[in-house]
Write a protein that holds these residues in place. Structure first.
Motif, PDB file in Angstrom:
ATOM      1  N   UNK A 151       0.821  -1.213   0.000  1.00  0.00           N
ATOM      2  CA  UNK A 151       0.000   0.000   0.000  1.00  0.00           C
ATOM      3  C   UNK A 151       0.853   1.261   0.000  1.00  0.00           C
ATOM      4  N   UNK A 152       1.850   1.307   0.884  1.00  0.00           N
ATOM      5  CA  UNK A 152       2.645   2.543   0.962  1.00  0.00           C
ATOM      6  C   UNK A 152       3.470   2.736  -0.308  1.00  0.00           C
ATOM      7  N   UNK A 153       3.946   1.640  -0.896  1.00  0.00           N
ATOM      8  CA  UNK A 153       4.712   1.759  -2.133  1.00  0.00           C
ATOM      9  C   UNK A 153       3.808   2.265  -3.251  1.00  0.00           C
ATOM     10  N   UNK A 154       2.604   1.735  -3.311  1.00  0.00           N
ATOM     11  CA  UNK A 154       1.680   2.158  -4.359  1.00  0.00           C
ATOM     12  C   UNK A 154       1.287   3.629  -4.182  1.00  0.00           C
ATOM     13  N   UNK A 155       0.992   4.022  -2.949  1.00  0.00           N
ATOM     14  CA  UNK A 155       0.614   5.414  -2.698  1.00  0.00           C
ATOM     15  C   UNK A 155       1.764   6.364  -3.020  1.00  0.00           C
ATOM     16  N   UNK A 156       2.979   5.944  -2.681  1.00  0.00           N
ATOM     17  CA  UNK A 156       4.130   6.817  -2.922  1.00  0.00           C
ATOM     18  C   UNK A 156       4.457   6.890  -4.404  1.00  0.00           C
ATOM     19  N   UNK A 157       4.631   5.717  -5.028  1.00  0.00           N
ATOM     20  CA  UNK A 157       5.116   5.719  -6.403  1.00  0.00           C
ATOM     21  C   UNK A 157       4.046   6.148  -7.397  1.00  0.00           C
ATOM     22  N   UNK A 158       2.859   5.558  -7.289  1.00  0.00           N
ATOM     23  CA  UNK A 158       1.818   5.856  -8.275  1.00  0.00           C
ATOM     24  C   UNK A 158       0.926   7.018  -7.850  1.00  0.00           C
ATOM     25  N   UNK A 159       0.824   7.220  -6.536  1.00  0.00           N
ATOM     26  CA  UNK A 159      -0.020   8.320  -6.067  1.00  0.00           C
ATOM     27  C   UNK A 159       0.739   9.636  -5.951  1.00  0.00           C
ATOM     28  N   UNK A 160       2.076   9.541  -5.872  1.00  0.00           N
ATOM     29  CA  UNK A 160       2.859  10.762  -5.751  1.00  0.00           C
ATOM     30  C   UNK A 160       2.766  11.415  -4.383  1.00  0.00           C
ATOM     31  N   UNK A 161       2.304  10.678  -3.380  1.00  0.00           N
ATOM     32  CA  UNK A 161       2.171  11.256  -2.043  1.00  0.00           C
ATOM     33  C   UNK A 161       3.512  11.198  -1.308  1.00  0.00           C
ATOM     34  N   UNK A 162       3.748  12.171  -0.454  1.00  0.00           N
ATOM     35  CA  UNK A 162       4.939  12.132   0.392  1.00  0.00           C
ATOM     36  C   UNK A 162       4.678  11.191   1.572  1.00  0.00           C
ATOM     37  N   UNK A 163       5.753  10.840   2.272  1.00  0.00           N
ATOM     38  CA  UNK A 163       5.550   9.921   3.407  1.00  0.00           C
ATOM     39  C   UNK A 163       4.696  10.577   4.488  1.00  0.00           C
ATOM     40  N   UNK A 164       4.804  11.900   4.584  1.00  0.00           N
ATOM     41  CA  UNK A 164       3.996  12.622   5.563  1.00  0.00           C
ATOM     42  C   UNK A 164       2.510  12.491   5.235  1.00  0.00           C
ATOM     43  N   UNK A 165       2.187  12.663   3.959  1.00  0.00           N
ATOM     44  CA  UNK A 165       0.793  12.546   3.529  1.00  0.00           C
ATOM     45  C   UNK A 165       0.283  11.122   3.717  1.00  0.00           C
ATOM     46  N   UNK A 166       1.113  10.158   3.398  1.00  0.00           N
ATOM     47  CA  UNK A 166       0.706   8.760   3.541  1.00  0.00           C
ATOM     48  C   UNK A 166       0.462   8.431   5.004  1.00  0.00           C
ATOM     49  N   UNK A 167       1.341   8.918   5.855  1.00  0.00           N
ATOM     50  CA  UNK A 167       1.181   8.665   7.290  1.00  0.00           C
ATOM     51  C   UNK A 167      -0.163   9.228   7.779  1.00  0.00           C
ATOM     52  N   UNK A 168      -0.495  10.401   7.266  1.00  0.00           N
ATOM     53  CA  UNK A 168      -1.765  11.015   7.661  1.00  0.00           C
ATOM     54  C   UNK A 168      -2.950  10.235   7.105  1.00  0.00           C
TER      55      UNK A 168
END
Lengths: 199, 256
Positions: A151-168
């Motif tokens: 999930x975090x890899x998909x959100x980061x790589x394909x979603x373009x979200x930062x780790x801060x945004x993903x954490x939130x």
């Protein structure tokens, strides 16, 4: 001189490897650039569409990326990998820029369900078939990752979200998100090349 | 895989860096750290193998045929401009042209360089080698550190004009030069920034076009040598570039 003529004829250019074409592109050879664009715009567009979610934005991202390549704004280095890998890296960065401008956040996709049903590219050559096989291999490797790492890899790589945004988004500590990214990529790396012969 | 799991204050950021998921400030710090940490650099290289495979997961879809047409229309136009520039556009103006030359904005600037510099609010920036990222390269490379052309060639300073916040650096190597900018506002829709090399008293020659990313960062490798040139300029021009500058220079660096 005759050899140079052969290289720069249309057929001669098409016979060249990407790396050789990029040397010509660096000398402003637009015919060599056109072949590079033909070879890689499909993969570039597929990634951009996967990330941005709309055809128009994806095409803008690809156009910006290709023009950046032409203008030598970002210079190809063989040590960085194949020309395709390098181009897709440019596209990824441009797509992240487009996403973070905010205008396409609402259209981001968590997955690519449905895309295949609508505009799937046709299998044309042995090269394309081989790439599909490789794609299946990568998807299989992704599927064996623990869901939280996937999930975090998909959100980061394909979603373009930062780790801060993903954490939130996931209501998870930032350190946990970073750890999942690192571990997930390490597992993916092992699954793709257990012998460690690439990279 | 070796060194995975090594621990230092930055090692937790490795995965996020490779995925391009570090916020800008963190990415700049991590990029600087990579310059000095072999263990982190090795792990980045390892994990990048995985990231480089991720695009394959995307369903393969075809763009419209018009995409290639649009790209090649711009490329062919720029190629024509560059080819034309190589056939003597940098020759000094002929004697009978000098008194009557009326090049609009460019003519005004060419005749009043000191006034232009004073009015523009020049800001001199010392060249710094880190922190300016240009959107290119692989995973995480939206915040990748800048690449210098030759370690032996120190960066030259640029005089920044326009809003006073834009900064630039001209990096000259043994054989070529590269211009990097930051905090430069995006050009107007349908426009790009164009770099020029000026020699002697003649018109400057086009040396490349570029745009900037979300953070106002851009870079362009200059087409043509700056050896013997008087100055390098940046103007805003219509998409595809112009044969001669049509606007006041936003940035200017004197080389002689």
């Amino acid at each position: 001189m005759a050899r140079n003529d052969a290289r720069t004829s249309a057929d001669g250019l098409r016979a060249l490897a990407d790396e050789e074409l990029m040397q010509l592109v660096r000398r402003s050879d637009h015919k060599a650039f056109e072949i590079i664009a033909e070879r890689h715009s499909g993969a570039a567009y597929s990634l951009a569409y996967r990330m941005c979610g709309t055809r128009a934005t994806a095409e803008d991202v690809v156009q910006e990326s290709l023009l950046s390549l032409w203008r030598s704004n970002t210079r190809y280095e063989r040590a960085r990998g194949s020309v395709r890998t390098w181009i897709l890296g440019i596209v990824h960065n441009r797509a992240i820029d487009a996403l973070r401008r905010g205008s396409v956040h609402s259209k981001r996709r968590a997955s690519d369900e449905g895309i295949e049903e609508r505009f799937e590219a046709k299998e044309r050559t042995d090269v394309e078939v081989a790439r599909r096989d490789e794609a299946r291999e990568v998807r299989s490797a992704m599927e064996v990752l623990p869901p939280e790492q996937h999930r975090v890899i998909e959100l980061a790589y394909f979603g373009g979200f930062t780790h801060t945004e993903i954490a939130s988004m996931l209501d998870t500590p930032i350190g946990t998100v970073k750890g999942r990214m690192r571990l997930g990529l390490a597992k993916l790396r092992s699954a793709l090349d257990p012998a460690g012969t690439t990279g | 895989m070796n060194d995975l799991g090594h621990i230092d204050p930055f090692s937790d950021d490795i995965g996020a860096w490779v995925l391009g998921a570090l916020p800008e400030a963190d990415a700049v710090r991590f990029a600087a750290h990579l310059e000095t940490c072999d263990a982190c650099a090795r792990e980045v290289a390892e994990l990048r193998v995985a990231v480089d495979h991720l695009p394959l997961v995307s369903a393969q879809v075809d763009p419209s045929p018009e995409l290639k047409d649009r790209v090649m229309a711009v490329v062919r136009r720029e190629a024509q401009l560059l080819e034309a520039a190589g056939t003597g556009a940098d020759r000094p103006a002929r004697a009978h042209d000098r008194g009557t030359r009326n090049r609009g904005v460019w003519g005004w600037i060419a005749s009043r360089p000191l006034a232009a510099s004073a009015c523009a609010g020049v800001l001199l920036v010392a060249g710094l080698g880190i922190g300016i990222a240009v959107g290119g390269g692989g995973g995480g490379a939206s915040s990748a550190p800048p690449r210098t052309l030759a370690a032996s060639a120190p960066p030259r300073t640029l005089a920044a004009v326009s809003n006073g916040e834009a900064r630039g650096m001209l990096i000259t190597g043994a054989q070529d030069a590269e211009l990097k900018v930051s905090a430069l506002s995006a050009p107007s829709r349908g426009h790009v920034y164009q770099v020029w090399i000026r020699r002697g008293a003649g018109l400057p020659t086009p040396a490349g076009v570029f745009t900037v990313d979300l953070l106002g960062r851009g870079a362009v490798a200059l087409r043509g040598s700056v050896a013997g040139a008087r100055e390098v300029l940046v103007t805003e021009e219509p998409e595809g570039g112009s044969p001669i500058p049509s606007t006041e220079p936003l940035m200017r660096v004197a080389l002689s």
